[in-house]
Every structure is written in C-alpha cells, then in structure tokens.
Design a protein around this motif. Sequence first.
Motif, mmCIF file in Angstrom:
data_model
loop_
_atom_site.group_PDB
_atom_site.id
_atom_site.type_symbol
_atom_site.label_atom_id
_atom_site.label_comp_id
_atom_site.label_asym_id
_atom_site.label_seq_id
_atom_site.Cartn_x
_atom_site.Cartn_y
_atom_site.Cartn_z
ATOM 1 N N LEU A 83 0.833 -1.200 0.000
ATOM 2 C CA LEU A 83 0.000 0.000 0.000
ATOM 3 C C LEU A 83 0.869 1.252 0.000
ATOM 4 C CD1 LEU A 83 -2.712 1.452 0.132
ATOM 5 C CD2 LEU A 83 -2.685 1.112 2.627
ATOM 6 N N TYR A 84 1.937 1.251 0.803
ATOM 7 C CA TYR A 84 2.851 2.390 0.847
ATOM 8 C C TYR A 84 3.463 2.649 -0.530
ATOM 9 C CZ TYR A 84 6.913 5.265 1.804
ATOM 10 O OH TYR A 84 7.848 6.261 1.752
ATOM 11 N N LYS A 85 3.955 1.600 -1.166
ATOM 12 C CA LYS A 85 4.559 1.746 -2.498
ATOM 13 C C LYS A 85 3.537 2.249 -3.511
ATOM 14 C CE LYS A 85 8.098 -1.751 -1.780
ATOM 15 N NZ LYS A 85 8.549 -3.095 -2.093
ATOM 16 N N SER A 86 2.330 1.733 -3.437
ATOM 17 C CA SER A 86 1.268 2.149 -4.343
ATOM 18 C C SER A 86 0.928 3.637 -4.151
ATOM 19 C CB SER A 86 0.034 1.288 -4.102
ATOM 20 O OG SER A 86 -1.045 1.736 -4.869
ATOM 21 N N MET A 87 0.831 4.051 -2.906
ATOM 22 C CA MET A 87 0.525 5.452 -2.620
ATOM 23 C C MET A 87 1.668 6.369 -3.063
ATOM 24 S SD MET A 87 -1.406 5.205 1.039
ATOM 25 C CE MET A 87 -1.889 6.912 1.048
ATOM 26 N N LYS A 88 2.888 5.947 -2.842
ATOM 27 C CA LYS A 88 4.058 6.722 -3.245
ATOM 28 C C LYS A 88 4.059 6.908 -4.765
ATOM 29 C CE LYS A 88 9.074 6.719 -2.622
ATOM 30 N NZ LYS A 88 10.199 6.009 -2.026
ATOM 31 N N LYS A 89 3.757 5.845 -5.478
ATOM 32 C CA LYS A 89 3.695 5.898 -6.940
ATOM 33 C C LYS A 89 2.577 6.839 -7.404
ATOM 34 C CE LYS A 89 4.141 2.494 -10.557
ATOM 35 N NZ LYS A 89 3.970 1.075 -10.907
ATOM 36 N N ALA A 90 1.426 6.777 -6.743
ATOM 37 C CA ALA A 90 0.294 7.641 -7.090
ATOM 38 C C ALA A 90 0.619 9.111 -6.867
ATOM 39 C CB ALA A 90 -0.938 7.241 -6.281
#
Length: 103
Positions: A83-90
């Motif tokens: 989730l952290y990686k996904s949010m960072k990418k977003a």
Amino acid sequence: MKLFEKITNPREIRRKLGMNQQEFWTKIGVTQSGGSRYESGRDMPKPVRELLRLVHMEQVDLSKVKREDFEIVEYMKRAHADLYKSMKKAVRSAHKETGSNVH
C-alpha cells in the motif's frame, strides 16, 4: 540530493528562490548573520543542511509536519509495504500531471 549531502552553494539556492537572506535563513531557524557565514563558505552543521534541503529544496512546510505523521509513514512501510509503495507511486504520478515539485 541524499540525506545530509554537502550543499555547496546555499546562496545560489536562495537566489533561485528569489529570497533575501533574512527570509531564507529564518525559515529554518538560522539568523541572517549565521546564514551569511554559510553563504561565505563556512561549513554548515548536518542538521542545518538537512533543514535547508527539506524546507527550501523539497518544499516541506515544517509547521504542518507532526511526529505522528512520521510514525504513520513508518508503520505503513512496515505493516503495509504494498500500500505504501502504491501510494508513493500515485503521489509521484499526480506531481507529474500537475507539474508540481512538492514532495
């Protein structure tokens, strides 16, 4: 720029931002005269370099950052890495779309 990396020319950073010494240095808790010494070549302590990087280069508004924010980020990295990686990418994608430099 890496954490605590040597900042070779704070005067150049300040001028690019269009700020006078008082505005620039006070924002990170340094007096104008102290900032003037750093601009003249005196070594900056690591905490001052990091504050300069965060405030003036990364555009972090320190008045809005709370300890709890860091705790949440660390918890999310540990417990919900995907989730952290996904949010960072977003967030990066949103910055590219708007042309924003804010991190």
